[in-house]
Design an enzyme around this catalytic site. Structure first.
Site, PDB file in Angstrom:
ATOM      1  N   GLU A  54      42.231  27.875  41.811  1.00 12.80           N
ATOM      2  CA  GLU A  54      41.580  29.164  42.447  1.00 12.80           C
ATOM      3  C   GLU A  54      41.409  29.370  43.894  1.00 12.80           C
ATOM      4  OE1 GLU A  54      36.877  30.324  41.655  1.00 12.80           O
ATOM      5  OE2 GLU A  54      37.947  29.746  40.059  1.00 12.80           O
ATOM      6  N   LYS A  55      41.623  28.036  44.447  1.00 17.13           N
ATOM      7  CA  LYS A  55      41.300  28.077  45.856  1.00 17.13           C
ATOM      8  C   LYS A  55      42.508  26.884  46.604  1.00 17.13           C
ATOM      9  CE  LYS A  55      36.386  28.535  45.706  1.00 17.13           C
ATOM     10  NZ  LYS A  55      36.217  28.156  44.288  1.00 17.13           N
ATOM     11  N   ASP A  83      38.565  27.583  38.372  1.00 18.11           N
ATOM     12  CA  ASP A  83      37.240  26.931  37.989  1.00 18.11           C
ATOM     13  C   ASP A  83      37.058  27.069  36.539  1.00 18.11           C
ATOM     14  OD1 ASP A  83      37.408  26.074  40.598  1.00 18.11           O
ATOM     15  OD2 ASP A  83      35.554  27.591  41.302  1.00 18.11           O
ATOM     16  N   ASP A 104      34.737  28.040  34.673  1.00 19.39           N
ATOM     17  CA  ASP A 104      33.579  28.819  34.291  1.00 19.39           C
ATOM     18  C   ASP A 104      34.312  30.210  33.896  1.00 19.39           C
ATOM     19  OD1 ASP A 104      34.193  29.873  36.549  1.00 19.39           O
ATOM     20  OD2 ASP A 104      32.441  29.120  37.419  1.00 19.39           O
ATOM     21  N   TYR A 153      31.913  19.482  40.441  1.00 21.43           N
ATOM     22  CA  TYR A 153      31.806  20.890  40.680  1.00 21.43           C
ATOM     23  C   TYR A 153      30.486  21.402  40.553  1.00 21.43           C
ATOM     24  CZ  TYR A 153      32.588  25.724  39.128  1.00 21.43           C
ATOM     25  OH  TYR A 153      32.397  27.137  39.191  1.00 21.43           O
ATOM     26  N   ARG A 184      28.981  24.698  40.848  1.00 19.49           N
ATOM     27  CA  ARG A 184      28.326  25.871  40.287  1.00 19.49           C
ATOM     28  C   ARG A 184      27.875  25.511  38.895  1.00 19.49           C
ATOM     29  NH1 ARG A 184      30.344  30.860  43.629  1.00 19.49           N
ATOM     30  NH2 ARG A 184      30.819  29.965  45.498  1.00 19.49           N
TER      31      ARG A 184
END
Length: 644
Positions: free
Chosen positions: A7-8, A102, A104, A320, A322
């Site tokens: 993702e990043k 991520d 989610d 993580y 979030r």
């Protein structure tokens, strides 16, 4: 060639470091043997603008609404074209693709929409990483699953993105256009989450503006007993003028009784003691951490989120962040001594707490049944270098470590005592708390517990040695702060009036998600619908007018919270996206039919008066509760409790 898409960039580096072999850098990717690790930069794609579907939609017109795409399209974000070009070239060389978004709903969407947009038709594996340290990443690489397992999560995220587009595009255009007709210059943005959050603040501000303080009166007496002094508070009977909370609304009865009290003899007629056990607070979810950090350190929800991202991505000190979960996997319990030993190194406070931890204890926090895509925020097991952390980063890290450490402390054990004194045929209540076993409590700041009462015996004599009448005023509700607004978004059911809906919403995630709540507040501030006044969040004239002009269902939390409930059902495979979107379109047509320039004109006018109202009252009373005392003797009392 195996292609892993993170993702990043920070996650891509962590994955590359955990792979066997040396890491070399290429344009937009890292190379480790026959594996390339590339990345997105947040969302590389976004829902296409209305004029991409039809050029005539570039002009905003009411007769175009609702705009409903027949076939949904995504377009590259302006700054994403370079990375999309890199990924397109890598896909042509790949024989296998690994989705490493991520863990989610949004993480599933963010990477998968790129995979599908670029036309990949080969196998896709799913890599779930919630901890950037090498052992955790290495373990995750050994436990990859077929990405098909997560298709319902993707469908829910895609439905959310499309629903937000439909809702935001159509309602924002409708109320912006009616706003222009009413004389408002500017875009009026409407969103399925941001607008109900704004509605919470506007209604709270209205309650404050309309609040009329009412006086009430309390009478206390200090009783000399065998082993000390106890303060009791008069409990007036129903024959006196009381409000719905049992407060005395007229002063004279208290004054009359106070005049008779000096030296009066009475007895302790009732004594109740109850022993209680309280387990440690659970480890943090992101929202729970934002609430605590806002109250303790006056940090905004967005700042707390950014600090957590830094602790996770840059310093690799926490898992993580979030997460909406406050539980930890049972497997982590056996590793906790080592994990917390490293996390607490180099900090005197954490080391002191660690020394008293009992790692044979197992609290209810270790529960696989409560852990979903993520677990609670926890130290990763890396040793912190506090010299590299800012003060706020260090403070947030200590909070996260503390709440996990607290799971290895005994329960707090207290004895709550309630005493009733009778004098002159009137009842006075006192209460206090004695701490029997401090347990986890020393790790947390002192809470406002009632101090302990002296030793008491039911039936013992009690003599009044001091008394006073205190004149007070009811107080308006407090304005929202970051902490209380985040908490309201988490517990939205308390702001719902319909009992059936309230029961349903108690089981949902509330307004927004862990990942979006802070940004929702910042969006409302950026769009000048909210302003900060010290730590308070208050609605602006524009924010007030928008809520007044919209149909009430669009400003209340019921709709969006029920959306989240249905999106969760889609993610769990218990519902479908198409019926959800079809129902939304029907709802949109009803809402759009209520757009009215005259209502907007009236809302703009009434908001001006509303904005001035709190200022007038503040100038008159200062906005503070007034307290005065009429004392009848000068002795010093030991307080048992506060009666107001």
């Amino acid at each position: 060639m195996r292609l892993i898409i993170a993702e990043k960039p920070s996650l891509a580096r962590a994955i590359a470091d955990a792979l066997p072999g040396s890491v070399s850098r290429e344009e937009g990717a890292l190379r480790v043997g026959d594996t390339r690790v590339s990345w997105c930069l947040g969302h590389l794609l976004e829902q296409a603008a209305p004029d991409v579907y039809d050029p005539r939609y570039k002009q905003w017109r009411l007769d175009h609404l609702p705009i409903v795409p027949e076939r949904w399209r995504l377009t590259p974000r302006p700054k994403a074209r370079g990375q999309l070009k890199v990924l397109r070239a890598l896909f042509k060389q790949a024989s296998e693709v690994v989705h490493a978004g991520d863990p989610d709903r949004e993480g599933q969407l963010l990477v998968q929409e790129v995979i599908e947009h670029l036309g990949w038709r080969g196998p896709v594996s799913r890599l779930l990483i919630s901890d950037l340290n090498r052992p955790a990443v290495h373990k995750a690489l050994a436990q990859m699953q077929d990405n098909a397992v997560y298709q319902t999560l993707y469908h829910a995220a895609e439905a959310r993105a499309r629903a937000d587009w439909l809702y935001g595009i159509n309602l924002s255009r409708a109320w912006t256009l009616t706003g222009r007709q009413a004389g408002h210059d500017g875009v009026l943005s409407v969103g399925r989450v941001q607008t109900p959050v704004l509605g919470l603040v506007v209604r709270r501000d209205l309650d404050i503006a309309r609040f009329v303080p009412r006086p009430f009166h309390v009478l206390w007496a200090d009783f000399q007993v065998a082993q000390g002094i106890v303060r009791g508070w008069w409990q007036p009977g129903e024959t006196h003028p009381l409000d719905d909370q049992g407060r005395l609304m007229k002063r004279q009865p208290a004054v009359d009784l106070a005049a008779r009290l000096p030296g009066a003899e009475g007895r302790l007629t009732s004594l109740e003691a109850q022993d209680k056990r309280q387990a440690a607070p659970l480890p943090y979810s992101l929202s729970a951490l934002q609430v605590d950090a806002s109250r303790r350190y006056k940090l905004s929800a967005k700042v707390v989120l950014d600090i957590c991202q830094s602790l996770y991505e840059r310093h690799r000190l926490i898992t993580y962040p979030r997460s909406d979960c406050r539980y930890l996997p049972q497997a982590h319990w056996a590793e906790a001594r080592a994990t917390l030993g490293n996390a607490c190194a180099n900090d005197p406070t954490l080391e002191e707490w660690l020394a008293d931890a009992d790692f044979s204890l197992r609290s209810k926090a270790w529960n696989d049944k409560q852990v979903g895509a993520h677990h609670a925020l926890a130290p990763s097991g890396a040793t912190p270098d506090f010299s590299r952390l800012s003060t706020s980063e260090a403070n947030i890290f200590r909070l996260i470590a503390r709440n996990v450490l607290a799971q290895f402390y005994p329960a707090l054990q207290t004895r709550d005592v309630k005493a009733q004194f009778t004098v002159l045929d009137e009842r006075f209540h006192a209460q206090g708390r004695e701490i029997l076993v401090a347990g986890w409590k020393p790790l947390f700041a002192s809470r406002d517990d009632a101090p302990p009462l002296p030793p008491l015996s039911e039936g013992e004599a009690a003599r009044v040695i001091d008394q006073a009448v205190e004149d007070k005023e009811t107080r308006p509700p407090e304005p929202f702060t970051d902490a209380s607004l985040i908490k309201a978004m988490m517990n939205v059911a308390r702001y719902v009036e319909d009992p059936a809906v309230k029961r349903t919403l108690r089981d949902t995630d509330g307004l927004g998600t862990e990942a979006t709540r802070a940004n929702i507040i910042e969006t409302l501030l950026d769009r000048r619908y909210l302003v900060r006044q010290a730590s308070a969040l208050r609605a602006t004239h524009t924010g007030q007018a928008l809520i007044a002009a919209l149909p009430e269902p669009a400003t209340r939390p019921e709709r969006t919270a029920l959306w989240e409930q249905r999106l969760r059902a889609i993610a769990e495979g218990n519902d479908q996206a198409a019926p959800f979107l079809d129902a939304l379109i029907v709802d949109l047509r009803t809402l759009l039919a209520s757009a009215d320039a005259e209502r907007m004109r009236q809302a703009l006018g009434s908001a001006e008066g509303f904005e001035a109202a709190p200022k007038r009252r503040a100038n008159k009373s200062g906005g503070k509760r007034k307290t005065t005392r009429r004392r009848t003797s000068a002795s010093t009392a030991r307080r048992g409790s506060s009666g107001s």
